[in-house]
Design a protein around this motif. Sequence first.
Motif, mmCIF file in Angstrom:
data_model
loop_
_atom_site.group_PDB
_atom_site.id
_atom_site.type_symbol
_atom_site.label_atom_id
_atom_site.label_comp_id
_atom_site.label_asym_id
_atom_site.label_seq_id
_atom_site.Cartn_x
_atom_site.Cartn_y
_atom_site.Cartn_z
ATOM 1 N N LEU A 1 0.650 -1.299 -0.094
ATOM 2 C CA LEU A 1 0.161 -0.337 0.020
ATOM 3 C C LEU A 1 1.261 1.134 0.384
ATOM 4 O O LEU A 1 0.686 2.345 -0.951
ATOM 5 C CB LEU A 1 -1.357 -0.489 1.111
ATOM 6 C CG LEU A 1 -1.551 1.058 1.311
ATOM 7 C CD1 LEU A 1 -2.895 1.272 0.352
ATOM 8 C CD2 LEU A 1 -2.072 1.135 2.663
ATOM 9 N N ASN A 2 2.252 1.113 0.624
ATOM 10 C CA ASN A 2 3.055 2.553 1.140
ATOM 11 C C ASN A 2 3.344 2.725 -0.443
ATOM 12 O O ASN A 2 4.156 3.920 -0.371
ATOM 13 C CB ASN A 2 3.886 2.179 1.951
ATOM 14 C CG ASN A 2 3.307 1.845 3.640
ATOM 15 O OD1 ASN A 2 1.537 3.176 3.852
ATOM 16 N ND2 ASN A 2 3.259 2.094 4.625
ATOM 17 N N ASP A 3 3.700 1.519 -1.315
ATOM 18 C CA ASP A 3 4.004 1.356 -2.772
ATOM 19 C C ASP A 3 3.257 2.746 -3.589
ATOM 20 O O ASP A 3 4.056 3.486 -4.244
ATOM 21 C CB ASP A 3 4.536 0.566 -3.193
ATOM 22 C CG ASP A 3 5.295 -0.232 -2.658
ATOM 23 O OD1 ASP A 3 5.969 -0.140 -1.775
ATOM 24 O OD2 ASP A 3 5.075 -1.495 -2.622
ATOM 25 N N LEU A 4 2.336 2.107 -3.589
ATOM 26 C CA LEU A 4 1.386 3.211 -4.797
ATOM 27 C C LEU A 4 1.611 4.635 -4.220
ATOM 28 O O LEU A 4 0.922 5.258 -3.466
ATOM 29 C CB LEU A 4 0.265 3.220 -4.399
ATOM 30 C CG LEU A 4 -0.516 1.227 -4.487
ATOM 31 C CD1 LEU A 4 -2.038 1.389 -4.114
ATOM 32 C CD2 LEU A 4 -0.390 0.895 -5.603
ATOM 33 N N PRO A 5 1.185 5.239 -6.078
ATOM 34 C CA PRO A 5 1.015 7.005 -5.937
ATOM 35 C C PRO A 5 -0.430 7.130 -5.231
ATOM 36 O O PRO A 5 -1.188 6.124 -5.798
ATOM 37 C CB PRO A 5 1.353 6.959 -7.462
ATOM 38 C CG PRO A 5 0.946 5.795 -8.291
ATOM 39 C CD PRO A 5 1.595 4.253 -6.598
ATOM 40 N N GLU A 6 -0.154 8.333 -4.742
ATOM 41 C CA GLU A 6 -1.505 8.291 -4.118
ATOM 42 C C GLU A 6 -2.754 8.447 -5.208
ATOM 43 O O GLU A 6 -4.050 7.695 -4.707
ATOM 44 C CB GLU A 6 -1.668 10.104 -3.988
ATOM 45 C CG GLU A 6 -0.553 10.823 -3.040
ATOM 46 C CD GLU A 6 -0.749 9.811 -1.725
ATOM 47 O OE1 GLU A 6 -1.999 10.102 -1.114
ATOM 48 O OE2 GLU A 6 0.574 9.418 -0.359
ATOM 49 N N LYS A 7 -2.962 8.231 -6.745
ATOM 50 C CA LYS A 7 -3.757 8.175 -7.268
ATOM 51 C C LYS A 7 -4.736 7.416 -6.820
ATOM 52 O O LYS A 7 -5.886 6.792 -7.196
ATOM 53 C CB LYS A 7 -4.307 8.796 -8.581
ATOM 54 C CG LYS A 7 -3.283 8.546 -9.661
ATOM 55 C CD LYS A 7 -2.957 8.838 -10.855
ATOM 56 C CE LYS A 7 -1.919 7.289 -12.049
ATOM 57 N NZ LYS A 7 -2.077 8.253 -12.541
ATOM 58 N N LYS B 1 -3.854 5.006 -4.349
ATOM 59 C CA LYS B 1 -3.923 4.693 -2.957
ATOM 60 C C LYS B 1 -5.836 4.844 -2.851
ATOM 61 O O LYS B 1 -6.391 4.495 -1.532
ATOM 62 C CB LYS B 1 -3.152 5.335 -1.748
ATOM 63 C CG LYS B 1 -2.172 4.664 -1.549
ATOM 64 C CD LYS B 1 -1.115 6.016 -0.988
ATOM 65 C CE LYS B 1 0.474 5.113 -0.478
ATOM 66 N NZ LYS B 1 0.522 6.763 0.095
ATOM 67 N N ALA B 2 -6.402 5.662 -3.323
ATOM 68 C CA ALA B 2 -7.515 6.052 -3.535
ATOM 69 C C ALA B 2 -8.797 5.102 -3.388
ATOM 70 O O ALA B 2 -9.856 4.787 -2.763
ATOM 71 C CB ALA B 2 -7.946 6.809 -3.979
ATOM 72 N N ASP B 3 -8.181 3.992 -4.161
ATOM 73 C CA ASP B 3 -8.967 2.356 -4.404
ATOM 74 C C ASP B 3 -7.888 1.143 -4.966
ATOM 75 O O ASP B 3 -8.090 1.071 -5.661
ATOM 76 C CB ASP B 3 -9.578 3.235 -5.687
ATOM 77 C CG ASP B 3 -10.567 1.680 -5.922
ATOM 78 O OD1 ASP B 3 -10.866 0.441 -5.271
ATOM 79 O OD2 ASP B 3 -11.070 0.748 -6.831
ATOM 80 N N PRO B 4 -7.065 0.905 -3.361
ATOM 81 C CA PRO B 4 -5.555 0.089 -4.098
ATOM 82 C C PRO B 4 -6.111 -1.450 -3.893
ATOM 83 O O PRO B 4 -5.197 -2.280 -4.483
ATOM 84 C CB PRO B 4 -5.422 0.073 -2.412
ATOM 85 C CG PRO B 4 -6.251 0.969 -1.040
ATOM 86 C CD PRO B 4 -7.456 1.036 -2.302
ATOM 87 N N LEU B 5 -7.733 -1.733 -3.799
ATOM 88 C CA LEU B 5 -7.776 -3.252 -3.915
ATOM 89 C C LEU B 5 -9.248 -3.234 -5.029
ATOM 90 O O LEU B 5 -9.639 -3.576 -5.097
ATOM 91 C CB LEU B 5 -8.728 -3.880 -2.893
ATOM 92 C CG LEU B 5 -7.906 -4.096 -1.364
ATOM 93 C CD1 LEU B 5 -8.023 -4.605 0.131
ATOM 94 C CD2 LEU B 5 -6.975 -4.806 -1.873
ATOM 95 N N LYS B 6 -8.068 -2.383 -5.978
ATOM 96 C CA LYS B 6 -9.719 -2.203 -6.783
ATOM 97 C C LYS B 6 -9.289 -3.809 -7.506
ATOM 98 O O LYS B 6 -9.037 -4.119 -8.425
ATOM 99 C CB LYS B 6 -9.085 -1.301 -8.305
ATOM 100 C CG LYS B 6 -9.758 -1.563 -9.471
ATOM 101 C CD LYS B 6 -8.906 -0.154 -9.904
ATOM 102 C CE LYS B 6 -10.148 0.043 -11.623
ATOM 103 N NZ LYS B 6 -8.924 0.791 -12.343
#
Length: 449
Positions: free
Chosen positions: A240-246, A248-253
């Motif tokens: 989760l911490n790897d993802l860019p902010e956009k 992170k809004a839906d990390p389990l898409k």
Amino acid sequence: MQSARKEKLAGWGNYPVAESYTLTPRSEADAKSDLEKGKIIARGLGRSYGDQAVNENQYVAICTKLNHFLNWDEKEGILECEAGVSLEEIISVFGPKGWLPMICPGTKFVTIGGAIANDIHGKAHHIDGSFVNCILSFTILLADGTTVEASRTENADLFWANFGGLGLLGVILKARLKLRRIETTYFRQKSLKIKGLDHMLEALDRYDHEYNYSVAWIDALAKGSKLGSGVLTLGNAAKLNDLPEKLKADPLKLHATGKLSVPFFFPSFALNGLTVRMLNRVIAFVQNSPKEFVHYEKFFFPLDAINNWNKGYGKRGFIQYQFVIPEENGKKNLTEILEMIAGSGCTPFLNVFKRMGDGQGILSFPFKGYTLAIDFPVTKNLLSFTPKLDAKVLSAGGRLYLGKDALLQENTFKAMYPQYTEWLAIKRKYDPGNRFTSNISRRLGLDIA
């Protein structure tokens, strides 16, 4: 009691086609009554490429209605479900909860029963192994109408013989499998443009312990110094911490449900040397231009975005030829095999290369070495070429993936899989009357005489 319907069936390669009597069991009782009709084979979503789940003038039990979730242990990540459940259904339900299947092949449209029958593998076989490594136990309907549990400690011979056993020992009704905990449904990936076979093998060695997932596209028409050139894609699950902010809004898409479709069979002339060279350039560009973070749909299942993509090969159909050879003398043997393919005139397309880890099971395909999967449109040239390619793979100490095979001859199969005698002994024990049979079992000599 169900009535059977006679229809033409084929695998995903649309070759060969056979008329079979189809049944659709919806319960264990249905499956038991189907046994009384005659020789039978179970079938899932039909993603085996050849004649694994067709049965000329005999019965085929299409088990996709046996697709219920039975129990979920969230603490341990253990799912119990019927064998007609697909990976797509598991992902759709458990992905948003933070779980994915441990082993994913090139499509999510495979059932648990089919995954066991073919002991599927994915981009991380050298790390995770094949599908057997996530199955704890399964319940199987035997030829005498009884159901038994099989695991590593209970009916262990039956357990191991089913992985790669092509559904020839019974109808798997349900299974207990372990899922993988995830923080996101994204992967962090890296791509490398590969200049030739030496570069490819060096890159696989270099990144072997840095990335869990690796797969390469190879230009099978390349020759000379460019032999083995292509693109190597490497990846790891994104935290989760790897993802860019956009993101992170839906990390389990989840994957989208709507997709493109091939509405009809392409004409046979559409896939030729010229068009394949053009498509190869497009594939090379796309593979070498990935985003740093990619969704599991594109990472694991890029072709799932196009429904019925198999129709692109035309009505004549195609085969997917997948072999594995040992690492010892790997460069020499791969060079000779790639030269044979490039000079065959058989229009190889969608070529996937990767490294495999240690194998398990009896008729399971993988072992430690290099594997290449190539799509070939079915032509007269192909039917005369594959026995030569089989002989070369055999001489290199290799074998073919039975879950995709459509053309292997019995004597070559038995030379590639000398352990077939051990498997046949288990077949005689659990199915002495040869109730479970299919086109591939007759072609390869896996029936009981």
